[in-house]
Motif scaffolding. Sequence first.
Motif, PDB file in Angstrom:
ATOM      1  N   ASP A 182       0.837  -1.207   0.000  1.00 32.86           N
ATOM      2  CA  ASP A 182       0.000   0.000   0.000  1.00 32.86           C
ATOM      3  C   ASP A 182       0.873   1.259   0.000  1.00 32.86           C
ATOM      4  O   ASP A 182       1.894   1.313   0.679  1.00 32.86           O
ATOM      5  CB  ASP A 182      -0.913   0.039   1.233  1.00 32.86           C
ATOM      6  N   MET A 183       0.411   2.265  -0.736  1.00 36.90           N
ATOM      7  CA  MET A 183       1.163   3.520  -0.811  1.00 36.90           C
ATOM      8  C   MET A 183       0.283   4.652  -0.302  1.00 36.90           C
ATOM      9  O   MET A 183      -0.875   4.782  -0.704  1.00 36.90           O
ATOM     10  CB  MET A 183       1.559   3.808  -2.262  1.00 36.90           C
ATOM     11  N   LYS A 233      -0.435   8.857  -0.003  1.00 37.96           N
ATOM     12  CA  LYS A 233      -0.532   9.795  -1.120  1.00 37.96           C
ATOM     13  C   LYS A 233      -0.320  11.245  -0.696  1.00 37.96           C
ATOM     14  O   LYS A 233      -0.744  11.662   0.383  1.00 37.96           O
ATOM     15  CB  LYS A 233      -1.911   9.682  -1.774  1.00 37.96           C
ATOM     16  N   ASP A 273       2.532   8.127  -3.432  1.00 39.67           N
ATOM     17  CA  ASP A 273       1.983   8.501  -4.737  1.00 39.67           C
ATOM     18  C   ASP A 273       1.717   9.995  -4.757  1.00 39.67           C
ATOM     19  O   ASP A 273       1.299  10.567  -3.742  1.00 39.67           O
ATOM     20  CB  ASP A 273       0.630   7.804  -4.966  1.00 39.67           C
ATOM     21  N   LEU A 303      -0.781  12.552  -6.341  1.00 38.14           N
ATOM     22  CA  LEU A 303      -2.096  12.551  -6.979  1.00 38.14           C
ATOM     23  C   LEU A 303      -2.401  13.964  -7.462  1.00 38.14           C
ATOM     24  O   LEU A 303      -2.414  14.901  -6.670  1.00 38.14           O
ATOM     25  CB  LEU A 303      -3.121  12.118  -5.920  1.00 38.14           C
ATOM     26  N   VAL A 304      -2.651  14.113  -8.755  1.00 39.95           N
ATOM     27  CA  VAL A 304      -2.874  15.440  -9.335  1.00 39.95           C
ATOM     28  C   VAL A 304      -4.377  15.701  -9.482  1.00 39.95           C
ATOM     29  O   VAL A 304      -5.074  14.961 -10.175  1.00 39.95           O
ATOM     30  CB  VAL A 304      -2.192  15.559 -10.718  1.00 39.95           C
ATOM     31  N   ARG A 305      -4.845  16.742  -8.826  1.00 38.22           N
ATOM     32  CA  ARG A 305      -6.246  17.161  -8.964  1.00 38.22           C
ATOM     33  C   ARG A 305      -6.271  18.664  -9.229  1.00 38.22           C
ATOM     34  O   ARG A 305      -6.465  19.477  -8.345  1.00 38.22           O
ATOM     35  CB  ARG A 305      -7.038  16.841  -7.692  1.00 38.22           C
ATOM     36  N   GLN A 334     -16.932  23.098  -3.177  1.00 42.55           N
ATOM     37  CA  GLN A 334     -18.131  22.294  -3.415  1.00 42.55           C
ATOM     38  C   GLN A 334     -17.849  20.799  -3.606  1.00 42.55           C
ATOM     39  O   GLN A 334     -18.788  20.002  -3.564  1.00 42.55           O
ATOM     40  CB  GLN A 334     -18.879  22.835  -4.640  1.00 42.55           C
ATOM     41  N   PHE A 335     -16.595  20.435  -3.842  1.00 44.91           N
ATOM     42  CA  PHE A 335     -16.367  19.000  -4.099  1.00 44.91           C
ATOM     43  C   PHE A 335     -15.077  18.455  -3.486  1.00 44.91           C
ATOM     44  O   PHE A 335     -14.784  17.269  -3.635  1.00 44.91           O
ATOM     45  CB  PHE A 335     -16.379  18.719  -5.605  1.00 44.91           C
ATOM     46  N   HIS A 383     -15.270  15.353  -1.372  1.00 46.41           N
ATOM     47  CA  HIS A 383     -15.495  14.105  -2.109  1.00 46.41           C
ATOM     48  C   HIS A 383     -14.163  13.416  -2.445  1.00 46.41           C
ATOM     49  O   HIS A 383     -14.048  12.194  -2.337  1.00 46.41           O
ATOM     50  CB  HIS A 383     -16.271  14.405  -3.398  1.00 46.41           C
ATOM     51  N   GLU A 408     -12.727  11.825   0.627  1.00 48.81           N
ATOM     52  CA  GLU A 408     -13.437  10.601   1.037  1.00 48.81           C
ATOM     53  C   GLU A 408     -13.165   9.437   0.092  1.00 48.81           C
ATOM     54  O   GLU A 408     -13.156   8.289   0.508  1.00 48.81           O
ATOM     55  CB  GLU A 408     -14.952  10.878   1.086  1.00 48.81           C
ATOM     56  N   HIS A 409     -12.933   9.756  -1.186  1.00 52.05           N
ATOM     57  CA  HIS A 409     -12.805   8.689  -2.187  1.00 52.05           C
ATOM     58  C   HIS A 409     -11.431   8.029  -2.166  1.00 52.05           C
ATOM     59  O   HIS A 409     -11.324   6.808  -2.305  1.00 52.05           O
ATOM     60  CB  HIS A 409     -13.070   9.270  -3.581  1.00 52.05           C
ATOM     61  N   GLU A 410     -10.387   8.822  -1.996  1.00 54.90           N
ATOM     62  CA  GLU A 410      -9.029   8.284  -2.126  1.00 54.90           C
ATOM     63  C   GLU A 410      -8.474   7.845  -0.769  1.00 54.90           C
ATOM     64  O   GLU A 410      -8.457   8.619   0.179  1.00 54.90           O
ATOM     65  CB  GLU A 410      -8.093   9.339  -2.734  1.00 54.90           C
ATOM     66  N   LYS A 411      -7.984   6.613  -0.749  1.00 55.34           N
ATOM     67  CA  LYS A 411      -7.368   6.095   0.487  1.00 55.34           C
ATOM     68  C   LYS A 411      -5.975   6.676   0.689  1.00 55.34           C
ATOM     69  O   LYS A 411      -5.251   6.909  -0.273  1.00 55.34           O
ATOM     70  CB  LYS A 411      -7.212   4.582   0.395  1.00 55.34           C
TER      71      LYS A 411
END
Lengths: 246, 246
Positions: free
Chosen positions: A4-5, A7, A41, A43-45, A57-58, A61, A64-67
């Motif tokens: 597991d990695m 982030k 990792d 992670l690009v958002r 507004q998001f 989310h 909550e979505h990414e471990k």
Amino acid sequence: MNPDMDKILLFGDSITQYSSDQDLTFALAPALQHLYQRKMDILVRGYSGYNTDQAVQFFHHILEHEKGIKLVVIFFGSNDSATNEQHVPLDRYKANLEKLAQQAVDRGIKVILTGPAPHDELARREMFKDEPGVNPRSSQLQKRYSEAACEVALKMGLPSTNLWHAFATDAGWEPGMPFPSTVEGEGNEHETSVTKYLKDGLHFAGPGYKVWYDELVKVIGERYPGLSAENLPMVMPLWREFYGTS
Amino acid sequence: MNPDMDKILLFGDSITQYSSDQDLTFALAPALQHLYQRKMDILVRGYSGYNTDQAVQFFHHILEHEKGIKLVVIFFGSNDSATNEQHVPLDRYKANLEKLAQQAVDRGIKVILTGPAPHDELARREMFKDEPGVNPRSSQLQKRYSEAACEVALKMGLPSTNLWHAFATDAGWEPGMPFPSTVEGEGNEHETSVTKYLKDGLHFAGPGYKVWYDELVKVIGERYPGLSAENLPMVMPLWREFYGTS
């Protein structure tokens, strides 16, 4: 033997969205990914054109979505500080940044806040010379938003990177001098230029991402040493040690 | 308005682990990440020195831990084909690759299999000139393992990329000519060189990652067009459309 990695999340606007582009000679996301290989990792958002009104507004989310998100770099303000329809007033920008940061803090995620870098008015004037009109951005406004992001961080006890200051300082600017790359400063003997950090007066060129990378690595080392690449163990054993022998 | 991102997983050995290094002038992982911006995450899971005997012991754990993996690029064989303690016999290499691919297929994840690229014996001889000994790698062995990976893919109805063939062909090699960059071929008038694709005779230089990138993008377009970057929608609305207006 757990692969597991955890982030590091880069959350922001177009400057984050474009942060993997090697054609710029240096891109932030792969530089971090290479530094954190077998460790975290990246992670690009990034969302081109977005301001903090949209981000609030998001953002929850994504969290909550990414471990395994351990650190988030929140970088907004280049659009909030524009005077067109992307504008978010300074007080609301600060309130939005605080909301974003608090959502991460509430989940035990570490945060680094970042406001806008300088703007290159001269480059923008050249770019839009055939489309005269009001440039909705200025280094002066971006400096206020950059400082505001640092104020929010200070109030919340969080670290920040002041890219306005970092770019301008690296370019030789000092307080009292004309703002770098501005119409007002043009031709002034103390004029400084931030042209090389920006590919179009707004988005980052390789040297801009490099300054941001250096600032980030420094602040992680100072404020979150447990997340510094040099202090993290490699995920999974070395191949010679895989079977429990060395 | 869902910010969730699906993922492309790069699973392999050191050549995957080092695939974010911009100092090489071109690195695979950021090239894919830039191509898939706002569309897919590129997840790097590379483990220096690993062979397929090691990979089969924990691959399932990655597939279970990470959400949204839609495609996995499985690239092993540079260590399996070595004749030192990393060696995995050809038949077991094929069985291991099949196990890995099947674990992904069973979870509805698309797969691209990849075996080793050519080896540069002349570069390795130069590198280790002060440490004489048997070089555990050869282009001939790596070609057999590369073809074996393609055979497994064909048997399972999966696509593959033959990097041995792609590098050698790009270098001007044709069947019947001496293997590129080999001691046997040295000085032969039909000698070809794969030196520029490899930074140390084994690991990829920028041009090597570029050939791999081009092969990958091509095979995705041909075999998994639904996962081609050009066919995927951007995640999250454009900023002008965010509030439902355009």
